[in-house]
Scaffold this active site. Sequence first.
Site, PDB file in Angstrom:
ATOM      1  N   ASP A 107       0.839  -1.200   0.000  1.00 43.09           N
ATOM      2  CA  ASP A 107       0.000   0.000   0.000  1.00 43.09           C
ATOM      3  C   ASP A 107       0.880   1.259   0.000  1.00 43.09           C
ATOM      4  OD1 ASP A 107      -2.800   1.053   0.427  1.00 43.09           O
ATOM      5  OD2 ASP A 107      -1.836   1.945   2.179  1.00 43.09           O
ATOM      6  N   GLU A 133      14.074 -15.802   0.164  1.00 41.74           N
ATOM      7  CA  GLU A 133      14.487 -16.915   1.034  1.00 41.74           C
ATOM      8  C   GLU A 133      13.413 -17.991   1.096  1.00 41.74           C
ATOM      9  OE1 GLU A 133      15.115 -15.941   5.144  1.00 41.74           O
ATOM     10  OE2 GLU A 133      16.401 -14.274   4.513  1.00 41.74           O
TER      11      GLU A 133
HETATM   12  C1  GLC Z   1      -4.248   3.086  -0.637  1.00 41.79           C
HETATM   13  C2  GLC Z   1      -5.478   2.243  -0.497  1.00 41.79           C
HETATM   14  C3  GLC Z   1      -6.617   3.115  -0.075  1.00 41.79           C
HETATM   15  C4  GLC Z   1      -6.283   3.758   1.228  1.00 41.79           C
HETATM   16  C5  GLC Z   1      -4.955   4.503   1.151  1.00 41.79           C
HETATM   17  C6  GLC Z   1      -4.430   4.839   2.508  1.00 41.79           C
HETATM   18  O1  GLC Z   1      -4.346   4.003  -1.660  1.00 41.79           O
HETATM   19  O2  GLC Z   1      -5.730   1.564  -1.695  1.00 41.79           O
HETATM   20  O3  GLC Z   1      -7.820   2.406   0.029  1.00 41.79           O
HETATM   21  O4  GLC Z   1      -7.289   4.647   1.610  1.00 41.79           O
HETATM   22  O5  GLC Z   1      -3.964   3.710   0.564  1.00 41.79           O
HETATM   23  O6  GLC Z   1      -3.986   3.682   3.139  1.00 41.79           O
END
Ligand code: GLC
Length: 581
Positions: A229, A278
């Site tokens: 993310d 790993e």
């Molecule tokens: C990413 C996720 C989104 C979230 C953001 C903050 O873009 O896909 O859903 O709100 O990160 O974590």
Amino acid sequence: MTQHLVIPARPARSGEGEPSAQRRTGWWRDAVIYQVYPRSFADANGDGMGDLAGIRSRLPYLRDLGVDAVWLSPFYASPQADAGYDVADYRRVDPMFGELADAAGLIEDAHALGLRVIFDLVPNHCSDQHEWFQQALREGAGSALRKRFHFRAGKGENGELPPNDWESIFGGPAWTRVTEPDGRPGEWYLHLFAPEQPDFNWEHPAVADEFRSILRFWLDLGVDGFRIDVAHGLVKAAGLPDLGTHDQLKLLGNDEMPFFDQDGVHAIYRSWRPILDEYPGERIFVAEAWTPTVARTANYVRPDELHQAFNFQYLGTPWQAEPLREVVDVTLDAMRPVGAPATWVLSNHDVTRHATRFANPPSNSTQIRTPGDRELGLRRARAATLLMLALPGSAYVYQGEELGLPDVTDLPDEVRQDPSFHRQAGQDGYRDGCRVPIPWSGTAAPYGFGPVEGGPSWLPQPQDWAELSVAAQTGDPTSTLELYRSALAVRAKHPALGAGESVEWLDAPAEVLAFRRPVPGQSNADVALGASSGFVCVANTGSTPVRLPLPGRPLLSSGEEPVLADGEAVIAADTTVWWTC
Ligand code: GLC
């Protein structure tokens, strides 16, 4: 529709046919990866919120759909300020989704079905309820724990102004001032997203150590990879310099930002890659990296970094031949030098579903608030899917798009949970519309999402979704679900489809994309001897039928069958047809 033609089978790849999920090499180079949004996929316990037990019970559906892997959005312990992207404990399953044993069982079940499992990792920020952040607050200015975040004194006479001018992606300043233990207003902390999501300071060794340990925790449990993310956000420009402008959201994706896509992020991924390697079974990382260009995205998938990155430039391209051709070329050209597969994606949990985007006039925004022409949107969505699945590389499918679901554009404001909606006073933040629980069966809500007819669902489902349910579409050859099943079956079998580095464009009218994919390793002499020369995809993005020289034998059409006569084919408007030749 599938015309019952015999497709020449793909040569077996190493290990194919073995029962384990860990079978062929380079599986991720052409994988179709299905995104499950745990809140909205399947609710086993009837509380209106999807859960891991629900996902487990529906894994056979995903196997039968024909996808290779499942990516789950976060299900970790979280106060849900941003639907789970605010993680309070990275090693615990939130009770609303189940417990650790359910995650382990899900991986085991998926592997037994030949599916791989990818979890979401959220390293840019945590929840303000994370124990480090709570301790940092309790200990006050000077706490060693504050160094793991970005705490700063404010500007102005009494520190009453934020330390710099950065704006949160969800609206408002990217800084929030804390109340110190003595009750007085004190330092500010950085949060690129909601105030409940403090950003980690990745310069601090404890942060890096903690994430290496979290990776191992889930790898030990058997997960096949991670979606990272905000992979572009971890490192901030030294000194946290002002941007000098407002409305910074508008610059995202186009301009260089001091908090995104800094070169320093790559050292982090280079330190992660050996950990993943790993472990047996070719585990992968996929980056959510918003960068100004596909070329910048390619930096994330250099051979010693991550494996794939989402192609947001493709996702943002309207249903028009010229920009589509351009983004395909730019993508393939950018990925070739780094040896990474291109990826293709049309929808996810952050954007308006593509059936609704394509139902509306083209827009720079991926948040659309009007239903548009629903029939046209679905027709184009189906055509866009066949185009996407014909391109070389890996593709992502977001839950419910295989049902042709539209976005729910008329959710009442009071049920909306997207934090961005509330922070921007309804100007943006319409992501709930693509997160409505999906319909499985039955005639009334929650349409089999939960166990009891008339039972709850955390977002209300539209009244006309019975006809879109999995049960209603199964076995109907005209349904979008059966189109996906057929397309994925052909894709898995046709020797010219799947991995690859290029397409061969064919001459076609301006509103048509036509390309050939040769069978790898086949020479012109083989073709002269009558061997199959490959696969052709023709996508008519225009609003009138087009006539072309017959490209081969039709395999699959997203809409009406092509009309074949006198060595020519007529392809209907907004329709993609697959051909074998
Ligand atoms: C990413 C996720 C989104 C979230 C953001 C903050 O873009 O896909 O859903 O709100 O990160 O974590």
